[in-house]
Design a protein around this motif. Structure first.
Motif, short mmCIF file in Angstrom:
data_model
loop_
_atom_site.label_atom_id
_atom_site.label_comp_id
_atom_site.label_asym_id
_atom_site.label_seq_id
_atom_site.Cartn_x
_atom_site.Cartn_y
_atom_site.Cartn_z
N THR A 7 0.84 -1.38 -0.03
CA THR A 7 0.00 0.09 -0.14
C THR A 7 0.78 1.24 0.03
N ALA A 8 2.46 1.18 0.12
CA ALA A 8 3.06 2.27 -0.01
C ALA A 8 2.72 3.05 -1.47
N ASP A 9 2.73 4.30 -1.15
CA ASP A 9 2.46 5.18 -2.30
C ASP A 9 3.89 5.49 -2.99
N THR A 10 3.95 6.18 -4.16
CA THR A 10 5.01 6.27 -5.07
C THR A 10 6.12 7.25 -4.01
N LYS B 150 7.66 5.12 -1.45
CA LYS B 150 8.58 4.25 -1.81
C LYS B 150 9.84 5.01 -2.38
N TRP B 151 10.01 6.07 -3.04
CA TRP B 151 11.19 6.98 -3.37
C TRP B 151 11.71 7.10 -2.16
N MET B 152 11.24 7.77 -1.06
CA MET B 152 11.89 8.27 0.02
C MET B 152 12.31 7.00 0.66
N CYS B 153 11.90 5.82 0.82
CA CYS B 153 12.65 4.68 1.15
C CYS B 153 13.85 4.29 0.42
#
Length: 97
Positions: A75-78, A81-84
């Motif tokens: 459910t992670a948004d884009t 995901k980028w920050m991760c």
């Protein structure tokens, strides 16, 4: 234990207090029998406290001391995901717990 394959927040309680109150919240988690805790951090120190991390681990809590629960799982948004990816490169997301 690696955080690379986390499919969802592996916590029973997410700790998102201010850093100044993290120790009190961690003591409460120990008293309540909580076994997993996540202290949020993306930029700056966030709610991560070295003292609270050590206390939790000494009392049997699996502590994730950094990152954001919203960065993991289907459910992670884009944006998360980028920050991760970026925060893993800078060492702000722990590789192990």
């Amino acid at each position: 234990m690696s955080t690379d394959n986390v499919t969802g927040p592996p916590v029973e309680r997410a700790l998102l207090p201010r850093r100044e109150s993290a120790m009190g919240t961690m003591k409460e988690a120990v008293d309540l029998g909580i076994t997993k805790a996540w202290m949020h951090r993306s930029f700056g120190t966030g709610s991560v406290s070295a003292e609270a991390t050590s206390y939790g681990r000494e009392h049997g809590i699996t502590v994730i001391d950094g990152g954001c629960p919203l960065m993991f799982g289907p459910t992670a948004d884009t944006g998360h995901k980028w920050m991760c990816r970026m925060l893993k490169l800078t060492g702000k997301v722990p590789r192990t717990m």
